[in-house]
Motif scaffolding. Structure first.
Motif, PDB file in Angstrom:
ATOM      1  N   UNK A  24     -46.439  37.925  -6.769  1.00 49.41           N
ATOM      2  CA  UNK A  24     -47.248  38.123  -7.982  1.00 49.41           C
ATOM      3  C   UNK A  24     -48.175  39.320  -7.809  1.00 49.41           C
ATOM      4  N   UNK A  25     -48.760  39.443  -6.630  1.00 49.68           N
ATOM      5  CA  UNK A  25     -49.675  40.548  -6.347  1.00 49.68           C
ATOM      6  C   UNK A  25     -48.976  41.900  -6.502  1.00 49.68           C
ATOM      7  N   UNK A  26     -47.774  42.034  -5.913  1.00 47.23           N
ATOM      8  CA  UNK A  26     -47.064  43.313  -6.010  1.00 47.23           C
ATOM      9  C   UNK A  26     -46.678  43.626  -7.460  1.00 47.23           C
ATOM     10  N   UNK A  57     -40.293  37.803 -14.800  1.00 49.47           N
ATOM     11  CA  UNK A  57     -39.937  39.218 -14.876  1.00 49.47           C
ATOM     12  C   UNK A  57     -40.744  40.007 -13.862  1.00 49.47           C
ATOM     13  N   UNK A  58     -40.090  40.915 -13.150  1.00 51.81           N
ATOM     14  CA  UNK A  58     -40.746  41.680 -12.113  1.00 51.81           C
ATOM     15  C   UNK A  58     -40.624  43.180 -12.365  1.00 51.81           C
ATOM     16  N   UNK A  59     -41.667  43.920 -11.972  1.00 56.95           N
ATOM     17  CA  UNK A  59     -41.618  45.382 -12.041  1.00 56.95           C
ATOM     18  C   UNK A  59     -40.737  45.954 -10.941  1.00 56.95           C
ATOM     19  N   UNK A  60     -40.610  45.222  -9.847  1.00 55.80           N
ATOM     20  CA  UNK A  60     -39.873  45.729  -8.695  1.00 55.80           C
ATOM     21  C   UNK A  60     -38.449  45.166  -8.652  1.00 55.80           C
ATOM     22  N   UNK A  61     -37.573  45.907  -7.988  1.00 50.10           N
ATOM     23  CA  UNK A  61     -36.244  45.388  -7.681  1.00 50.10           C
ATOM     24  C   UNK A  61     -36.374  44.479  -6.459  1.00 50.10           C
ATOM     25  N   UNK A  90     -41.949  46.987   7.073  1.00 46.69           N
ATOM     26  CA  UNK A  90     -41.924  45.525   7.148  1.00 46.69           C
ATOM     27  C   UNK A  90     -43.366  45.043   7.214  1.00 46.69           C
ATOM     28  N   UNK A  91     -43.649  43.954   6.514  1.00 44.06           N
ATOM     29  CA  UNK A  91     -45.002  43.424   6.429  1.00 44.06           C
ATOM     30  C   UNK A  91     -44.925  41.901   6.400  1.00 44.06           C
ATOM     31  N   UNK A  92     -45.931  41.235   6.918  1.00 41.31           N
ATOM     32  CA  UNK A  92     -45.960  39.772   6.930  1.00 41.31           C
ATOM     33  C   UNK A  92     -46.075  39.219   5.515  1.00 41.31           C
ATOM     34  N   UNK A  93     -45.715  37.961   5.368  1.00 41.41           N
ATOM     35  CA  UNK A  93     -45.785  37.330   4.050  1.00 41.41           C
ATOM     36  C   UNK A  93     -47.188  36.848   3.704  1.00 41.41           C
ATOM     37  N   UNK A  94     -48.169  37.181   4.550  1.00 35.90           N
ATOM     38  CA  UNK A  94     -49.547  36.816   4.253  1.00 35.90           C
ATOM     39  C   UNK A  94     -50.495  38.012   4.387  1.00 35.90           C
ATOM     40  N   UNK A  95     -49.963  39.219   4.415  1.00 40.00           N
ATOM     41  CA  UNK A  95     -50.769  40.436   4.428  1.00 40.00           C
ATOM     42  C   UNK A  95     -50.513  41.227   3.145  1.00 40.00           C
ATOM     43  N   UNK A  96     -51.501  42.013   2.738  1.00 41.95           N
ATOM     44  CA  UNK A  96     -51.436  42.733   1.472  1.00 41.95           C
ATOM     45  C   UNK A  96     -51.475  44.243   1.696  1.00 41.95           C
ATOM     46  N   UNK A  97     -50.686  44.977   0.915  1.00 38.26           N
ATOM     47  CA  UNK A  97     -50.696  46.435   0.931  1.00 38.26           C
ATOM     48  C   UNK A  97     -51.329  46.953  -0.360  1.00 38.26           C
ATOM     49  N   UNK A  98     -51.905  48.157  -0.302  1.00 34.41           N
ATOM     50  CA  UNK A  98     -52.593  48.732  -1.449  1.00 34.41           C
ATOM     51  C   UNK A  98     -51.845  49.949  -1.978  1.00 34.41           C
ATOM     52  N   UNK A 321     -58.172  38.927  -2.555  1.00 34.35           N
ATOM     53  CA  UNK A 321     -59.108  37.853  -2.227  1.00 34.35           C
ATOM     54  C   UNK A 321     -59.044  36.744  -3.277  1.00 34.35           C
ATOM     55  N   UNK A 322     -58.951  37.136  -4.545  1.00 38.64           N
ATOM     56  CA  UNK A 322     -58.850  36.147  -5.626  1.00 38.64           C
ATOM     57  C   UNK A 322     -57.565  35.332  -5.498  1.00 38.64           C
ATOM     58  N   UNK A 323     -56.466  36.006  -5.168  1.00 38.66           N
ATOM     59  CA  UNK A 323     -55.189  35.313  -4.996  1.00 38.66           C
ATOM     60  C   UNK A 323     -55.267  34.319  -3.843  1.00 38.66           C
ATOM     61  N   UNK A 324     -55.855  34.738  -2.730  1.00 32.72           N
ATOM     62  CA  UNK A 324     -55.976  33.867  -1.563  1.00 32.72           C
ATOM     63  C   UNK A 324     -56.792  32.620  -1.896  1.00 32.72           C
TER      64      UNK A 324
END
Length: 334
Positions: A24-26, A57-61, A90-98, A321-324
């Motif tokens: 959802x965040x991405x 619906x997603x913006x990303x493939x 590659x990134x963990x399923x509990x870390x966020x990218x900006x 932070x809000x999502x977490x």
């Protein structure tokens, strides 16, 4: 700049209640690149993620791969066969990218062909449970940096002495596919972290942009990875020596021939072990004092950037932070 040239690989296992909010965040930050889910979950969690992807619906493939019975590195390697973009990470399923950090890192790689990877700055946060709710604690500096020496051995020695995280950097796909093949090792810390970084740095430079790139979460109550017993295990023949042999074989395979590849491999391993042991003990010695002063000197600019951008960074982390705190039911266990 858009994200069409980037694939994000997220390995996951039985954590659909954390993975779904991350997706959802991405979507919320308008990421329109590609996301590969290397999903080793059981049937229930796998189906929950599949249903979510089909319904929303997603913006990303995206591609949702079943990697059941595979460990993290094998899962990543399996799905990397299907990458069609120029860059990946590659990134963990509990870390966020900006988004801004991603864009600047991609632009940097487009403009600097002699670099194999790039990342931005990082922040970290302690996550804990309170009254059956997830809370984010103090925000602090997360050590992400660059290794830009022209000599490959100097790059690796810089990394082993200062241990900055380059695991989540954006890499050229051709490089990424070469650095995760450490299947003969049983030790996850070597196989999925240290050796991945060493191989990448032997092949080229890692750059860093100024924008915030990663929000790394640390979970209260998880077993610490900095106990002395954990690091002494690395000297065993089962793990330490095999890791040194892996480095030696990689040097030969990639035609990175030095005067004594066996000696070089051992130097890399013992340099890293020395750093780990020195960071565990709090007693003072000349060598430890030198190591700490050297570390502060190497990371001084990172800390300055962290302080200069801190207020702006706090605004950026409001969304994750809000999502977490609203969508996670309890901190995920690694």
């Amino acid at each position: 700049m858009k994200y069409q040239n980037l694939t994000i690989i997220i390995p996951t296992k039985n954590r659909s209640n954390f993975l779904i909010p991350l997706l959802d965040y991405y979507n919320l930050i308008n990421f329109n690149g590609t996301i590969f889910l290397a999903d080793s979950s059981d049937e229930q969690h796998f189906n929950e993620v599949s249903a979510y992807l089909k319904k929303n619906k997603k913006n990303f493939k995206y591609n949702h791969y079943d990697t059941k019975n595979l460990d993290v590195s094998k899962s990543i390697v399996k799905v990397s066969e299907f990458i069609e973009t120029k860059y990946c990470l590659q990134i963990s399923d509990d870390d966020f990218l900006f988004s801004e950090g991603i864009k600047d890192a991609l632009k940097f790689l487009d403009n600097n062909n002699n670099y194999v990877g790039c990342q931005g700055r990082g922040l970290s946060c302690l996550v804990y449970s309170e009254a059956n709710k997830v809370k984010c604690g103090k925000i602090s500096f997360y050590r992400m940096g660059s290794c830009i020496e022209n000599d490959p051995l100097k790059r690796v020695k810089n990394y082993t002495k200062n241990k900055k995280n380059i695991l989540f950097a954006i890499y050229r796909v051709s490089i990424f596919k070469k650095i995760l093949l450490n299947f003969d090792l049983s030790d996850d810390a070597f196989k999925n972290d240290f050796l991945v970084a060493v191989k990448a740095l032997l092949l080229g430079k890692i750059g860093q942009v100024k924008k915030l790139y990663c929000f790394h979460l640390i979970f209260q109550g998880n077993k610490s990875l900095v106990t002395i017993d954990n690091y002494f295990k690395y000297e065993s023949h089962q793990n330490f020596d095999k890791a040194a042999i892996t480095i030696q074989n990689f040097l030969i395979e990639k035609n990175l021939i030095f005067d004594n590849n066996e000696n070089i491999s051992n130097q890399i391993m013992y340099g890293y072990l020395n750093y780990k042991i020195n960071t565990i003990y709090f007693t003072l010695s000349k060598s430890k004092l030198y190591l700490r002063l050297s570390f502060l000197n190497k990371t001084f600019l990172n800390y300055i950037m962290y302080l200069l951008f801190y207020k702006y960074d706090l605004k950026l982390i409001k969304l994750p932070k809000k999502i977490i705190e609203t969508k996670w039911t309890h901190p995920p266990q690694r």
